[in-house]
Design a protein around this motif. Structure first.
Motif, PDB file in Angstrom:
ATOM      1  N   MET A  46       0.835  -1.210   0.000  1.00 14.94           N
ATOM      2  CA  MET A  46       0.000   0.000   0.000  1.00 14.94           C
ATOM      3  C   MET A  46       0.862   1.249   0.000  1.00 14.94           C
ATOM      4  O   MET A  46       0.563   2.217  -0.711  1.00 14.94           O
ATOM      5  CB  MET A  46      -0.942  -0.002   1.207  1.00 14.94           C
ATOM      6  CG  MET A  46      -2.052  -1.001   1.080  1.00 14.94           C
ATOM      7  SD  MET A  46      -3.290  -1.066   2.419  1.00 14.94           S
ATOM      8  CE  MET A  46      -2.789   0.086   3.614  1.00 14.94           C
ATOM      9  N   VAL A  47       1.954   1.243   0.762  1.00 13.99           N
ATOM     10  CA  VAL A  47       2.839   2.403   0.803  1.00 13.99           C
ATOM     11  C   VAL A  47       3.522   2.593  -0.551  1.00 13.99           C
ATOM     12  O   VAL A  47       3.623   3.715  -1.056  1.00 13.99           O
ATOM     13  CB  VAL A  47       3.880   2.266   1.944  1.00 13.99           C
ATOM     14  CG1 VAL A  47       4.941   3.330   1.847  1.00 13.99           C
ATOM     15  CG2 VAL A  47       3.183   2.340   3.301  1.00 13.99           C
ATOM     16  N   LYS A  52       3.847   5.621  -5.730  1.00 12.60           N
ATOM     17  CA  LYS A  52       3.672   5.668  -7.186  1.00 12.60           C
ATOM     18  C   LYS A  52       2.579   6.663  -7.579  1.00 12.60           C
ATOM     19  O   LYS A  52       2.719   7.422  -8.535  1.00 12.60           O
ATOM     20  CB  LYS A  52       3.334   4.278  -7.724  1.00 12.60           C
ATOM     21  CG  LYS A  52       4.500   3.332  -7.721  1.00 12.60           C
ATOM     22  CD  LYS A  52       4.089   1.965  -8.240  1.00 12.60           C
ATOM     23  CE  LYS A  52       5.221   0.974  -8.134  1.00 12.60           C
ATOM     24  NZ  LYS A  52       4.832  -0.365  -8.596  1.00 12.60           N
ATOM     25  N   GLU A  53       1.476   6.652  -6.828  1.00 10.79           N
ATOM     26  CA  GLU A  53       0.388   7.581  -7.111  1.00 10.79           C
ATOM     27  C   GLU A  53       0.819   9.022  -6.856  1.00 10.79           C
ATOM     28  O   GLU A  53       0.482   9.929  -7.617  1.00 10.79           O
ATOM     29  CB  GLU A  53      -0.826   7.242  -6.245  1.00 10.79           C
ATOM     30  CG  GLU A  53      -2.040   8.074  -6.567  1.00 10.79           C
ATOM     31  CD  GLU A  53      -3.262   7.657  -5.778  1.00 10.79           C
ATOM     32  OE1 GLU A  53      -4.166   8.498  -5.632  1.00 10.79           O
ATOM     33  OE2 GLU A  53      -3.316   6.514  -5.310  1.00 10.79           O
ATOM     34  N   GLY A  61       1.212  17.482 -12.508  1.00  7.58           N
ATOM     35  CA  GLY A  61       1.077  18.881 -12.122  1.00  7.58           C
ATOM     36  C   GLY A  61      -0.025  19.118 -11.113  1.00  7.58           C
ATOM     37  O   GLY A  61      -0.417  20.267 -10.871  1.00  7.58           O
ATOM     38  N   ASN A  62      -0.523  18.075 -10.507  1.00  4.24           N
ATOM     39  CA  ASN A  62      -1.606  18.204  -9.532  1.00  4.24           C
ATOM     40  C   ASN A  62      -1.099  18.429  -8.113  1.00  4.24           C
ATOM     41  O   ASN A  62      -1.902  18.600  -7.194  1.00  4.24           O
ATOM     42  CB  ASN A  62      -2.480  16.950  -9.538  1.00  4.24           C
ATOM     43  CG  ASN A  62      -3.164  16.735 -10.862  1.00  4.24           C
ATOM     44  OD1 ASN A  62      -3.365  17.671 -11.625  1.00  4.24           O
ATOM     45  ND2 ASN A  62      -3.515  15.503 -11.149  1.00  4.24           N
ATOM     46  N   LEU A  63       0.215  18.436  -7.927  1.00  6.13           N
ATOM     47  CA  LEU A  63       0.779  18.526  -6.598  1.00  6.13           C
ATOM     48  C   LEU A  63       2.002  19.442  -6.626  1.00  6.13           C
ATOM     49  O   LEU A  63       2.874  19.290  -7.480  1.00  6.13           O
ATOM     50  CB  LEU A  63       1.187  17.117  -6.137  1.00  6.13           C
ATOM     51  CG  LEU A  63       1.401  16.865  -4.670  1.00  6.13           C
ATOM     52  CD1 LEU A  63       0.152  17.191  -3.852  1.00  6.13           C
ATOM     53  CD2 LEU A  63       1.784  15.423  -4.437  1.00  6.13           C
ATOM     54  N   ALA A  64       2.043  20.392  -5.704  1.00  6.81           N
ATOM     55  CA  ALA A  64       3.175  21.317  -5.621  1.00  6.81           C
ATOM     56  C   ALA A  64       4.423  20.561  -5.188  1.00  6.81           C
ATOM     57  O   ALA A  64       4.348  19.524  -4.517  1.00  6.81           O
ATOM     58  CB  ALA A  64       2.864  22.433  -4.635  1.00  6.81           C
ATOM     59  N   LEU A  65       5.575  21.087  -5.562  1.00  9.58           N
ATOM     60  CA  LEU A  65       6.843  20.433  -5.269  1.00  9.58           C
ATOM     61  C   LEU A  65       7.054  20.249  -3.765  1.00  9.58           C
ATOM     62  O   LEU A  65       7.472  19.173  -3.321  1.00  9.58           O
ATOM     63  CB  LEU A  65       8.011  21.223  -5.877  1.00  9.58           C
ATOM     64  CG  LEU A  65       9.404  20.650  -5.651  1.00  9.58           C
ATOM     65  CD1 LEU A  65       9.515  19.270  -6.288  1.00  9.58           C
ATOM     66  CD2 LEU A  65      10.461  21.581  -6.186  1.00  9.58           C
ATOM     67  N   ASP A  66       6.773  21.260  -2.980  1.00 10.41           N
ATOM     68  CA  ASP A  66       6.958  21.150  -1.525  1.00 10.41           C
ATOM     69  C   ASP A  66       6.055  20.066  -0.929  1.00 10.41           C
ATOM     70  O   ASP A  66       6.495  19.266  -0.101  1.00 10.41           O
ATOM     71  CB  ASP A  66       6.672  22.488  -0.837  1.00 10.41           C
ATOM     72  CG  ASP A  66       7.743  23.532  -1.119  1.00 10.41           C
ATOM     73  OD1 ASP A  66       8.866  23.141  -1.517  1.00 10.41           O
ATOM     74  OD2 ASP A  66       7.457  24.730  -0.943  1.00 10.41           O
ATOM     75  N   ASP A  67       4.800  20.054  -1.353  1.00 11.88           N
ATOM     76  CA  ASP A  67       3.866  19.036  -0.861  1.00 11.88           C
ATOM     77  C   ASP A  67       4.312  17.639  -1.279  1.00 11.88           C
ATOM     78  O   ASP A  67       4.241  16.685  -0.496  1.00 11.88           O
ATOM     79  CB  ASP A  67       2.451  19.308  -1.378  1.00 11.88           C
ATOM     80  CG  ASP A  67       1.863  20.585  -0.810  1.00 11.88           C
ATOM     81  OD1 ASP A  67       2.321  21.024   0.274  1.00 11.88           O
ATOM     82  OD2 ASP A  67       0.946  21.148  -1.445  1.00 11.88           O
ATOM     83  N   TYR A  75       6.164   8.956   3.314  1.00 13.42           N
ATOM     84  CA  TYR A  75       5.930   7.582   2.834  1.00 13.42           C
ATOM     85  C   TYR A  75       7.212   6.759   2.861  1.00 13.42           C
ATOM     86  O   TYR A  75       7.193   5.574   3.194  1.00 13.42           O
ATOM     87  CB  TYR A  75       5.350   7.588   1.425  1.00 13.42           C
ATOM     88  CG  TYR A  75       3.871   7.910   1.362  1.00 13.42           C
ATOM     89  CD1 TYR A  75       2.947   7.217   2.134  1.00 13.42           C
ATOM     90  CD2 TYR A  75       3.395   8.902   0.513  1.00 13.42           C
ATOM     91  CE1 TYR A  75       1.594   7.502   2.067  1.00 13.42           C
ATOM     92  CE2 TYR A  75       2.041   9.197   0.444  1.00 13.42           C
ATOM     93  CZ  TYR A  75       1.148   8.494   1.221  1.00 13.42           C
ATOM     94  OH  TYR A  75      -0.187   8.780   1.152  1.00 13.42           O
ATOM     95  N   GLU A  76       8.323   7.379   2.491  1.00 12.35           N
ATOM     96  CA  GLU A  76       9.595   6.651   2.496  1.00 12.35           C
ATOM     97  C   GLU A  76       9.991   6.237   3.912  1.00 12.35           C
ATOM     98  O   GLU A  76      10.477   5.127   4.124  1.00 12.35           O
ATOM     99  CB  GLU A  76      10.699   7.493   1.857  1.00 12.35           C
ATOM    100  CG  GLU A  76      10.565   7.603   0.348  1.00 12.35           C
ATOM    101  CD  GLU A  76      11.558   8.566  -0.274  1.00 12.35           C
ATOM    102  OE1 GLU A  76      12.191   9.369   0.460  1.00 12.35           O
ATOM    103  OE2 GLU A  76      11.691   8.533  -1.512  1.00 12.35           O
TER     104      GLU A  76
END
Length: 106
Positions: A46-47, A52-53, A61-67, A75-76
């Motif tokens: 799951m992690v 991957k998601e 482009g749906n997520l800012a670099l900082d986020d 997750y890591e």
């Protein structure tokens, strides 16, 4: 007397088949260890899927670099913790479960 001999012969013929059912499972891991290992492996998958998601969302482009960096780091860290728990459980199973068992923190 003939019936007794017949029963004895049938028992002796079935003995090699029945022995594994009556042996103690000292060498094999307990059900709770197997269940814990299965849960850890499922959580690991799951992690990995979440990473991957997350990667896909960032590339789309749906997520800012900082986020993205913050979530990926989180997750890591969780994946590392899971892998350490799996390794500890595998080492315990390999050693036959001798000694006290530490409960891994979650």
């Amino acid at each position: 007397m003939e019936i007794l001999i017949a029963i004895l012969l049938v028992f002796l013929a079935l003995l090699p088949v029945l022995i594994p059912f009556f042996r103690s499972s000292e060498g094999s891991p307990s059900r709770s260890e197997q269940t814990e290992l299965q849960e850890l492996l499922a959580e690991k998958e799951m992690v990995y899927a979440a990473i991957k998601e997350l990667e896909f969302d960032h590339q789309a482009g749906n997520l800012a670099l900082d986020d993205y960096q913050q979530a990926r780091h989180s997750y890591e860290l969780r994946a590392i913790a899971i892998l350490k728990q799996i390794d500890a459980l595998d080492a315990q199973q390999a050693s036959g479960g001798v000694g006290s068992r530490e409960k891994p923190s979650r």
